[in-house]
Design an enzyme around this catalytic site. Structure first.
Site, PDB file in Angstrom:
ATOM      1  N   ASP A 118       2.525   5.272  -7.144  1.00 43.28           N
ATOM      2  CA  ASP A 118       3.758   5.037  -6.267  1.00 43.28           C
ATOM      3  C   ASP A 118       4.916   5.113  -7.233  1.00 43.28           C
ATOM      4  O   ASP A 118       6.156   5.305  -6.979  1.00 43.28           O
ATOM      5  CB  ASP A 118       3.789   4.022  -5.311  1.00 43.28           C
ATOM      6  CG  ASP A 118       2.894   4.074  -4.326  1.00 43.28           C
ATOM      7  OD1 ASP A 118       2.934   5.313  -3.811  1.00 43.28           O
ATOM      8  OD2 ASP A 118       2.076   3.288  -3.967  1.00 43.28           O
ATOM      9  N   HIS A 152       0.918  -1.169  -0.140  1.00 44.20           N
ATOM     10  CA  HIS A 152      -0.091   0.057   0.039  1.00 44.20           C
ATOM     11  C   HIS A 152       0.767   1.288  -0.106  1.00 44.20           C
ATOM     12  O   HIS A 152       1.430   1.389  -0.904  1.00 44.20           O
ATOM     13  CB  HIS A 152      -1.087  -0.195   1.271  1.00 44.20           C
ATOM     14  CG  HIS A 152      -1.906   0.847   1.279  1.00 44.20           C
ATOM     15  ND1 HIS A 152      -2.261   1.624   0.145  1.00 44.20           N
ATOM     16  CD2 HIS A 152      -3.035   1.155   2.206  1.00 44.20           C
ATOM     17  CE1 HIS A 152      -3.517   2.329   0.384  1.00 44.20           C
ATOM     18  NE2 HIS A 152      -3.564   2.246   1.810  1.00 44.20           N
ATOM     19  N   HIS A 188      -2.596  -2.419  -9.947  1.00 46.45           N
ATOM     20  CA  HIS A 188      -3.761  -1.861  -8.934  1.00 46.45           C
ATOM     21  C   HIS A 188      -5.064  -2.658  -8.794  1.00 46.45           C
ATOM     22  O   HIS A 188      -5.297  -3.277  -9.825  1.00 46.45           O
ATOM     23  CB  HIS A 188      -3.724  -0.442  -9.161  1.00 46.45           C
ATOM     24  CG  HIS A 188      -4.426   0.570  -8.152  1.00 46.45           C
ATOM     25  ND1 HIS A 188      -6.024   0.390  -7.867  1.00 46.45           N
ATOM     26  CD2 HIS A 188      -3.857   1.349  -7.288  1.00 46.45           C
ATOM     27  CE1 HIS A 188      -5.970   1.299  -6.863  1.00 46.45           C
ATOM     28  NE2 HIS A 188      -4.776   2.113  -6.467  1.00 46.45           N
TER      29      HIS A 188
HETATM   30  N1  ACO Z   1       4.326  -7.057 -10.453  1.00 45.40           N
HETATM   31  C1  ACO Z   1       4.069  -8.132 -11.405  1.00 45.40           C
HETATM   32  N2  ACO Z   1       2.853  -8.989 -11.399  1.00 45.40           N
HETATM   33  C2  ACO Z   1       1.846  -8.318 -10.958  1.00 45.40           C
HETATM   34  C3  ACO Z   1       2.084  -7.129 -10.033  1.00 45.40           C
HETATM   35  C4  ACO Z   1       3.239  -6.342 -10.124  1.00 45.40           C
HETATM   36  N3  ACO Z   1       3.427  -5.009  -9.376  1.00 45.40           N
HETATM   37  N4  ACO Z   1       0.964  -6.959  -9.670  1.00 45.40           N
HETATM   38  C5  ACO Z   1       0.002  -7.960  -9.967  1.00 45.40           C
HETATM   39  N5  ACO Z   1       0.740  -8.792 -10.626  1.00 45.40           N
HETATM   40  C6  ACO Z   1       0.263  -9.818 -11.459  1.00 45.40           C
HETATM   41  C7  ACO Z   1       0.047 -11.104 -10.146  1.00 45.40           C
HETATM   42  O1  ACO Z   1       0.801 -11.756  -9.872  1.00 45.40           O
HETATM   43  C8  ACO Z   1      -1.228 -11.815 -10.926  1.00 45.40           C
HETATM   44  O2  ACO Z   1      -0.720 -12.592 -11.797  1.00 45.40           O
HETATM   45  P1  ACO Z   1      -1.261 -14.048 -12.071  1.00 45.40           P
HETATM   46  O3  ACO Z   1      -2.740 -13.781 -12.699  1.00 45.40           O
HETATM   47  O4  ACO Z   1      -0.670 -14.745 -13.075  1.00 45.40           O
HETATM   48  O5  ACO Z   1      -1.461 -14.817 -10.734  1.00 45.40           O
HETATM   49  C9  ACO Z   1      -2.085 -10.607 -11.558  1.00 45.40           C
HETATM   50  O6  ACO Z   1      -0.945  -9.716 -11.886  1.00 45.40           O
HETATM   51  C10 ACO Z   1      -3.217 -10.158 -10.909  1.00 45.40           C
HETATM   52  O7  ACO Z   1      -2.615  -9.459  -9.553  1.00 45.40           O
HETATM   53  P2  ACO Z   1      -3.194  -9.553  -8.370  1.00 45.40           P
HETATM   54  O8  ACO Z   1      -2.202  -9.869  -7.240  1.00 45.40           O
HETATM   55  O9  ACO Z   1      -4.687 -10.348  -8.175  1.00 45.40           O
HETATM   56  O10 ACO Z   1      -3.931  -8.220  -8.277  1.00 45.40           O
HETATM   57  P3  ACO Z   1      -4.489  -7.265  -6.664  1.00 45.40           P
HETATM   58  O11 ACO Z   1      -5.499  -6.524  -7.142  1.00 45.40           O
HETATM   59  O12 ACO Z   1      -4.677  -8.345  -5.991  1.00 45.40           O
HETATM   60  O13 ACO Z   1      -3.128  -6.578  -6.168  1.00 45.40           O
HETATM   61  C11 ACO Z   1      -1.720  -4.861  -5.894  1.00 45.40           C
HETATM   62  C12 ACO Z   1      -2.901  -5.114  -6.551  1.00 45.40           C
HETATM   63  C13 ACO Z   1      -1.349  -5.204  -4.491  1.00 45.40           C
HETATM   64  C14 ACO Z   1      -1.441  -3.204  -6.033  1.00 45.40           C
HETATM   65  C15 ACO Z   1      -0.569  -5.468  -6.702  1.00 45.40           C
HETATM   66  O14 ACO Z   1      -0.590  -4.891  -8.149  1.00 45.40           O
HETATM   67  C16 ACO Z   1       0.896  -5.140  -6.300  1.00 45.40           C
HETATM   68  O15 ACO Z   1       1.451  -5.971  -5.304  1.00 45.40           O
HETATM   69  N6  ACO Z   1       1.625  -4.059  -6.980  1.00 45.40           N
HETATM   70  C17 ACO Z   1       2.895  -3.778  -6.515  1.00 45.40           C
HETATM   71  C18 ACO Z   1       2.681  -3.140  -4.992  1.00 45.40           C
HETATM   72  C19 ACO Z   1       2.504  -1.658  -5.472  1.00 45.40           C
HETATM   73  O16 ACO Z   1       2.773  -0.892  -6.225  1.00 45.40           O
HETATM   74  N7  ACO Z   1       1.594  -1.288  -4.528  1.00 45.40           N
HETATM   75  C20 ACO Z   1       0.965   0.242  -4.633  1.00 45.40           C
HETATM   76  C21 ACO Z   1      -0.491   0.081  -4.871  1.00 45.40           C
HETATM   77  S1  ACO Z   1      -1.125   1.790  -5.080  1.00 45.40           S
HETATM   78  C22 ACO Z   1      -1.291   2.094  -3.477  1.00 45.40           C
HETATM   79  O17 ACO Z   1      -1.799   1.498  -2.440  1.00 45.40           O
HETATM   80  C23 ACO Z   1      -1.396   3.462  -3.112  1.00 45.40           C
END
Ligand code: ACO
Length: 455
Positions: A389, A294, A333
């Site tokens: 971010d 987050h 996201h």
């Molecule tokens: N890098 C690589 N792969 C990713 C990323 C990433 N940053 N984010 C999602 N994926 C992939 C997942 O592994 C998943 O792949 P799969 O279908 O093969 O299993 C697919 O994309 C879907 O992702 P989910 O995990 O289901 O997405 P979710 O909505 O649960 O997660 C989150 C959202 C937590 C923001 C995620 O994208 C992440 O961890 N990003 C990196 C951290 C980040 O930048 N956080 C800031 C968010 S903005 C904020 O809070 C202000």
């Protein structure tokens, strides 16, 4: 349900789901028909604002002892836990609006304190309202001297988010009047205090980590100008913030002011639903924001860019992401399946900051990551775009903030959003203490086994 006036686009989306077949026959009904194949019984549930009520499912039972059907939604990916009028997001189109105003217009024309007023009150202030609002926030920036003693107790390398969480919670003990959460006057006072004092707590935490004496608030400066002064003032009698940097920080604060039901706002609502005072609820929200998924993500982005180090190493790094070796921080996201509109604005602002302070060499690494990722099958398929971010950390770094301060710079402006949601939750007649259900999959009832009989 409270008669929430839905956003026109929500209404459109909801009706388009139904119109296909039913409208053609002239028999549109805003209901959902369900057949329970266990019993053969049929049910008709009302659809309101594009949702059914989860509690309406409880009538669906296969026997008299059955609890009734629940919906299973880990991480609430498809559950509306409240009705809200504050922030609208269309994640597919990359749209963000506070109280109906597009983020792009607010970013260009508003200030953080005006935007905070808008978020909390629902309307943009008149000039007199704005002046009064700014006066109150400015006159609630000092903290009790005893808070400094708490800070002094922290180790020199304590993370500023840990210090912020603790000192915000500690404010609760200084303002017992804050427990009067249904008193409008008390709520207003705590709102001034929280928005006013968050920068002071954050700046004091920063000064503590450097072993520097605390710099007290300066009421002649703007919200962000005063924050910069409390952070960076040294021996000068009066600190003069650089106007470009003051505005850049103000812009970042506008972009971070609210984002509907994210993890920390849900924590604010969830903890606040127990009717605890707003300082404790804000401490909980701040703690939620600390996590690397987050508000801690911008810190993780800069760490990642530093580890990659150069543009030539980006392709190999992206290959590693595809193999699942790590996540690309600052990408993806839960709601945006398109370019996060805040990331677009921040990317432009980064160039303005770099004009004043010199180009951050990590920008080239970030631009290369974005270029490759946006044309890469892995990211396209999963609709992964830069989020807020991805570029914010680079600006913060250019402004001389250590990376540990990045989530703190998120928590300060988000306080306005948290308080707006807290207030909305308390005024919502339908809300109760937050208490989700579970699907129990553990062992059935069994007898205690004495230790000598265990295998
Ligand atoms: N890098 C690589 N792969 C990713 C990323 C990433 N940053 N984010 C999602 N994926 C992939 C997942 O592994 C998943 O792949 P799969 O279908 O093969 O299993 C697919 O994309 C879907 O992702 P989910 O995990 O289901 O997405 P979710 O909505 O649960 O997660 C989150 C959202 C937590 C923001 C995620 O994208 C992440 O961890 N990003 C990196 C951290 C980040 O930048 N956080 C800031 C968010 S903005 C904020 O809070 C202000």
């Amino acid at each position: 349900m409270d008669p929430v006036k839905p956003h026109p686009r929500v209404e459109e989306a909801a009706s388009s789901l139904v119109t296909g077949g039913a409208e053609a026959t002239g028999a549109r009904r805003d209901t959902l028909s369900i057949t329970d194949n266990r019993t053969g019984k049929q049910y008709e549930l009302p659809i309101e604002h594009g949702a059914i009520r989860a509690n309406d499912l409880r009538q669906i039972r296969y026997g008299p002892d059955d609890f009734g059907l629940m919906s299973y939604d880990p991480a609430y990916t498809n559950t509306a836990a409240c009705a809200s009028r504050i922030t609208y997001i269309d994640g597919d189109k990359g749209i963000l609006e506070y109280r109906g105003y597009p983020i792009e217009e607010l970013a260009e024309r508003s200030t953080y304190l005006e935007t905070a007023y808008l978020i909390l009150h629902g309307e943009l202030p008149t000039r007199a309202q704005l002046e009064e609002w700014i006066w109150h926030i400015t006159h609630h920036t000092f903290i009790h001297e005893s808070i400094k003693k708490f800070l002094d107790g922290f180790h020199y390398d304590a993370h500023p988010m840990g210090m912020l969480v603790s000192t915000v919670a500690a404010l609760s003990t200084f303002y017992p009047d804050a427990k009067d959460i249904f008193n409008a006057q008390s709520r207003r006072k705590q709102t001034y205090r929280l928005i006013g004092k968050m920068p002071t707590l954050a700046a004091f935490a920063y000064r503590h980590s450097l072993g520097l004496p605390y710099a007290y608030p300066d009421n002649d400066l703007s919200y962000t100008g005063n924050f910069l002064s409390m952070l960076f003032k040294t021996t000068e009698a009066k600190f003069t913030p650089n106007p470009t940097l003051e505005r850049a920080l103000d812009l970042l604060f506008i972009l971070h002011a609210d984002h509907e039901q994210n993890c920390s706002t849900s924590a604010m609502r969830g903890v606040g639903s127990s009717h605890v005072d707003p300082y404790c609820a804000t401490a909980a929200a701040t703690a939620a924001l600390y996590g690397p998924l987050h508000g801690g993500a911008n810190e993780a982005v800069v760490r990642m860019l530093t580890e990659i180090g150069s543009v030539s190493k980006v392709p190999a790094f992206i290959k590693g992401i595809e193999k699942g070796e790590s996540k690309l921080m600052g990408f993806g996201h839960r709601v945006y399946k398109n370019y996060d509109p805040r990331a677009k604005i921040i990317k432009q602002a980064a160039y303005q900051v770099f004009d004043v302070l010199g180009r951050n060499p990590l920008l080239d690494v970030a631009l290369e990551i974005e270029r490759i990722a946006l044309s890469d099958e892995y990211f396209i398929k999963r609709k992964l775009y830069p989020n807020v971010d991805f570029y914010s950390g680079l600006i913060y770094q250019a402004l001389s903030f250590p990376s540990a301060m990045f989530p703190v710079l998120f928590a300060i402006p988000r306080t306005a959003g948290w308080l707006a949601h807290w207030q909305e939750m308390l005024d919502d007649q339908e809300q109760k203490i937050a208490r989700p259900r579970q699907l129990f999959l553990g062992p059935a009832r069994r007898g205690y086994v004495p230790i000598e009989q265990r295998g």
